[in-house]
Write an enzyme that holds these catalytic residues in place. Structure first.
Site, PDB file in Angstrom:
ATOM      1  N   HIS A  56       0.978 -51.860  -6.809  1.00  0.00           N
ATOM      2  CA  HIS A  56       1.833 -50.831  -7.409  1.00  0.00           C
ATOM      3  C   HIS A  56       2.596 -50.094  -6.307  1.00  0.00           C
ATOM      4  O   HIS A  56       2.134 -49.093  -5.768  1.00  0.00           O
ATOM      5  CB  HIS A  56       0.981 -49.852  -8.222  1.00  0.00           C
ATOM      6  CG  HIS A  56       1.774 -48.991  -9.137  1.00  0.00           C
ATOM      7  ND1 HIS A  56       1.206 -48.194 -10.095  1.00  0.00           N
ATOM      8  CD2 HIS A  56       3.110 -48.789  -9.257  1.00  0.00           C
ATOM      9  CE1 HIS A  56       2.142 -47.543 -10.764  1.00  0.00           C
ATOM     10  NE2 HIS A  56       3.302 -47.880 -10.258  1.00  0.00           N
ATOM     11  N   ARG A 108       3.441 -49.739 -17.126  1.00  0.00           N
ATOM     12  CA  ARG A 108       1.994 -49.611 -17.054  1.00  0.00           C
ATOM     13  C   ARG A 108       1.364 -50.939 -17.435  1.00  0.00           C
ATOM     14  O   ARG A 108       1.803 -51.608 -18.376  1.00  0.00           O
ATOM     15  CB  ARG A 108       1.488 -48.494 -17.985  1.00  0.00           C
ATOM     16  CG  ARG A 108       1.802 -47.083 -17.495  1.00  0.00           C
ATOM     17  CD  ARG A 108       1.090 -46.765 -16.186  1.00  0.00           C
ATOM     18  NE  ARG A 108       1.387 -45.425 -15.682  1.00  0.00           N
ATOM     19  CZ  ARG A 108       2.302 -45.151 -14.772  1.00  0.00           C
ATOM     20  NH1 ARG A 108       3.058 -46.130 -14.279  1.00  0.00           N
ATOM     21  NH2 ARG A 108       2.477 -43.917 -14.333  1.00  0.00           N
ATOM     22  N   GLN A 136      -6.369 -49.862 -11.647  1.00  0.00           N
ATOM     23  CA  GLN A 136      -5.720 -49.867 -10.342  1.00  0.00           C
ATOM     24  C   GLN A 136      -6.620 -49.144  -9.339  1.00  0.00           C
ATOM     25  O   GLN A 136      -7.013 -48.011  -9.614  1.00  0.00           O
ATOM     26  CB  GLN A 136      -4.344 -49.190 -10.420  1.00  0.00           C
ATOM     27  CG  GLN A 136      -3.371 -49.993 -11.250  1.00  0.00           C
ATOM     28  CD  GLN A 136      -1.918 -49.542 -11.133  1.00  0.00           C
ATOM     29  OE1 GLN A 136      -1.023 -50.307 -11.437  1.00  0.00           O
ATOM     30  NE2 GLN A 136      -1.669 -48.322 -10.697  1.00  0.00           N
ATOM     31  N   ASN A 139      11.294 -40.960  -8.127  1.00  0.00           N
ATOM     32  CA  ASN A 139      11.294 -42.367  -7.712  1.00  0.00           C
ATOM     33  C   ASN A 139      11.807 -43.299  -8.807  1.00  0.00           C
ATOM     34  O   ASN A 139      11.529 -44.492  -8.792  1.00  0.00           O
ATOM     35  CB  ASN A 139       9.897 -42.792  -7.244  1.00  0.00           C
ATOM     36  CG  ASN A 139       8.811 -42.522  -8.277  1.00  0.00           C
ATOM     37  OD1 ASN A 139       9.085 -42.129  -9.408  1.00  0.00           O
ATOM     38  ND2 ASN A 139       7.564 -42.732  -7.885  1.00  0.00           N
TER      39      ASN A 139
END
Length: 386
Positions: free
Chosen positions: A334, A286, A315, A148
Site C-alpha cells: 500500500h 480498499r 494490512q 494524497n
C-alpha cells in the site's frame, strides 16, 4: 501534558536514507477545486521530500510536540494484545495512524482508551477506525482530505498502462537477460479505444478520469451523486445507474468507492458474472471491496485479464496471501498515497490538525470525519455509521 501515540510503517530495510534521488519536490499550494494545501502555523519538522512516513521520520512531529511538553511515542508494532500500540493506548490522548500501515481502532480498543480524544489519520481514509464507536465515545476523527488524492490517481494510471501493455512481465524478461518479444506482446494491447470506468468519481476517481481522457478512451462512471452536466460534457462521460451496468460495458474497471458494510466484497463471484471477459480491474481503494478468492478465480478462469492494486486485507498482507502469487497481477504494497511528495502534504496536515487541537481552534471541516458525536465535515459526505 498529552501522550501522542503514532503508528507508522517500518524504516527501509537498508536503513533510513542518508540522501535522496532528488534535491527538491514541486511546491503545491492548492488542490483541484481550490482547497489550499495544509497551512500549519509553526515550522515543519522536516524538509519536504524527506521520508517522514516511517518510524524514524516521525512525520516530523517531535520538535513541535516536545517543545510543548507533550510525549510522543512512535512505533510500527501495532497488532496483538502485547503490541507496543496496545500497551500505550490505554493512556493515549491522541492516536495517529496511516491507511498504509493501519492501527485498527476497533470498538474494543476505543473502549479501553479512556483518555482518547483525537484519532488522526495521516493521509486519506479512516475506515480503520470504528467510526460509530468513536462517535459514541466522543472521539474526534480527522484526516488530511485531498493530501494524497492525486498521488493515488497517478498510481492508478500507471497500473492501468502496466496491465494493458503487459509491462511487468516484459520488464522481467529484459531484467532476466532475455529478448522474447513474442512473449512480451502476446498479452499487450493498446489502451486507445477501450472503455474505462470508475466506480465512484470523487476526488480520486475524477482525477483518474481527467488523466485518462487524453488517451482517447471511452469514459464511464457510477456513483450515488451524479456529476454536474458540464463535467460530463467536458470529459465525455457515460453515467451508469449501477456498478453492474458499468462493469458490463467496460474493458478497464477502477474501484474508488469507500468501504462500507454495503460495499464490502462488492466484487464477488456474482459481480464477476457481469464483467466482460478479458477485463482489467484496478483497486487502490480498499482490499475488502473485493472477495479475495473470487479475484483469484476470475484471473484463473480468464474472466479478468489482470488485477492491480495496492490495498489488501489485512494490512500488511501475510506472506501467503494469494494475491501475491495469482497470475497476471500488478500488486504493490500500500504505497500509492505515500510518495515523498504526498508525505510532505499529509505530514504538514497532521501538524496543522494537532496545532488546532492543542490550541482549541476549530479543525478545518474538510479534515473532519467525526466530531461532536456524529459524522462531520467530509465524513458526513463520505461515510456511514451503519
Amino acid at each position: 501534558m498529552a501522550k501522542v501515540l503514532c503508528v507508522l510503517y517500518p524504516d527501509p530495510v537498508t536503513g533510513y536514507p542518508p540522501a535522496y534521488a532528488r534535491d527538491t519536490i514541486p511546491a503545491i499550494t492548492a488542490y483541484p477545486g481550490g482547497q489550499t494545501t495544509p497551512t500549519p502555523v509553526g515550522p515543519l519538522g522536516f524538509k519536504p521530500g524527506e521520508l517522514v512516513g516511517c518510524v524514524s521520520g516521525e512525520l516530523g512531529l517531535r520538535p513541535y510536540l516536545e517543545k510543548l511538553g507533550h510525549e510522543l511515542i512512535v512505533t510500527s508494532d501495532k497488532d496483538g494484545a502485547d503490541s507496543e500500540f496496545d500497551r500505550h493506548l490505554a493512556d493515549a490522548d491522541v492516536v495517529i495512524s496511516q491507511p498504509f500501515w493501519p492501527a485498527y481502532l476497533t470498538a474494543e480498543r476505543i473502549a479501553r482508551a479512556k483518555k482518547l480524544k483525537l484519532a488522526l489519520t495521516a493521509g486519506i481514509g479512516s475506515d480503520h477506525v470504528d467510526l460509530q464507536a468513536a462517535a459514541a465515545h466522543g472521539v474526534t476523527v480527522a484526516e488530511e482530505t485531498y493530501s494524497n488524492s492525486i498521488s493515488v490517481a497517478e498510481h492508478v494510471v500507471m497500473m492501468v498502462l502496466s496491465l494493458v501493455r503487459n509491462y511487468l512481465p516484459a520488464h522481467q524478461i529484459a531484467a532476466n537477460g532475455g529478448w522474447n518479444i513474442a512473449d512480451c506482446v502476446s498479452r499487450s494491447y493498446d489502451l486507445e479505444g477501450m472503455h474505462f470506468g470508475t466506480i465512484a468519481a470523487g476526488r480520486i476517481g475524477l482525477a483518474v478520469l481527467k488523466r485518462l481522457k487524453p488517451f482517447d478512451v471511452h469514459l464511464h462512471y457510477t456513483q450515488r451523486h451524479r456529476l454536474a452536466d458540464e463535467v460530463e460534457r467536458e470529459l465525455g462521460l457515460t453515467f451508469h445507474e449501477t456498478p453492474e451496468s458499468l462493469v458490463a460495458a467496460c474493458d478497464v474497471i477502477n474501484l474508488q468507492t469507500p468501504l462500507y458494510p454495503s460495499t464490502e466484497n462488492m466484487f464477488d463471484d456474482r459481480m464477476f458474472e457481469h464483467v466482460k471477459r478479458g477485463s482489467y480491474l484496478i483497486n487502490t481503494a480498499r482490499g475488502k471491496l473485493c472477495d479475495r478468492d473470487a479475484v483469484v478465480r476470475a484471473l484463473n478462469s480468464g474472466k479478468l485479464a489482470g488485477y492491480a492494486g495496492d490495498v489488501w486485507f489485512p494490512q500488511p498482507a501475510p506472506a501467503d496471501h494469494p494475491w501475491r502469487t495469482m497470475p497476471f497481477n500488478g500488486m504493490t504494497p500500500h504505497m500509492s498515497g505515500s510518495s515523498l511528495s504526498a508525505q510532505a502534504r499529509y505530514a504538514a496536515g497532521t501538524l496543522e490538525i494537532l496545532e488546532c487541537f492543542f490550541e482549541g481552534r476549530p479543525i478545518r471541516p474538510e479534515y473532519l470525519i467525526v466530531d461532536g458525536g456524529k459524522l462531520a465535515g467530509t465524513g458526513s459526505q463520505s461515510y456511514k455509521l451503519t
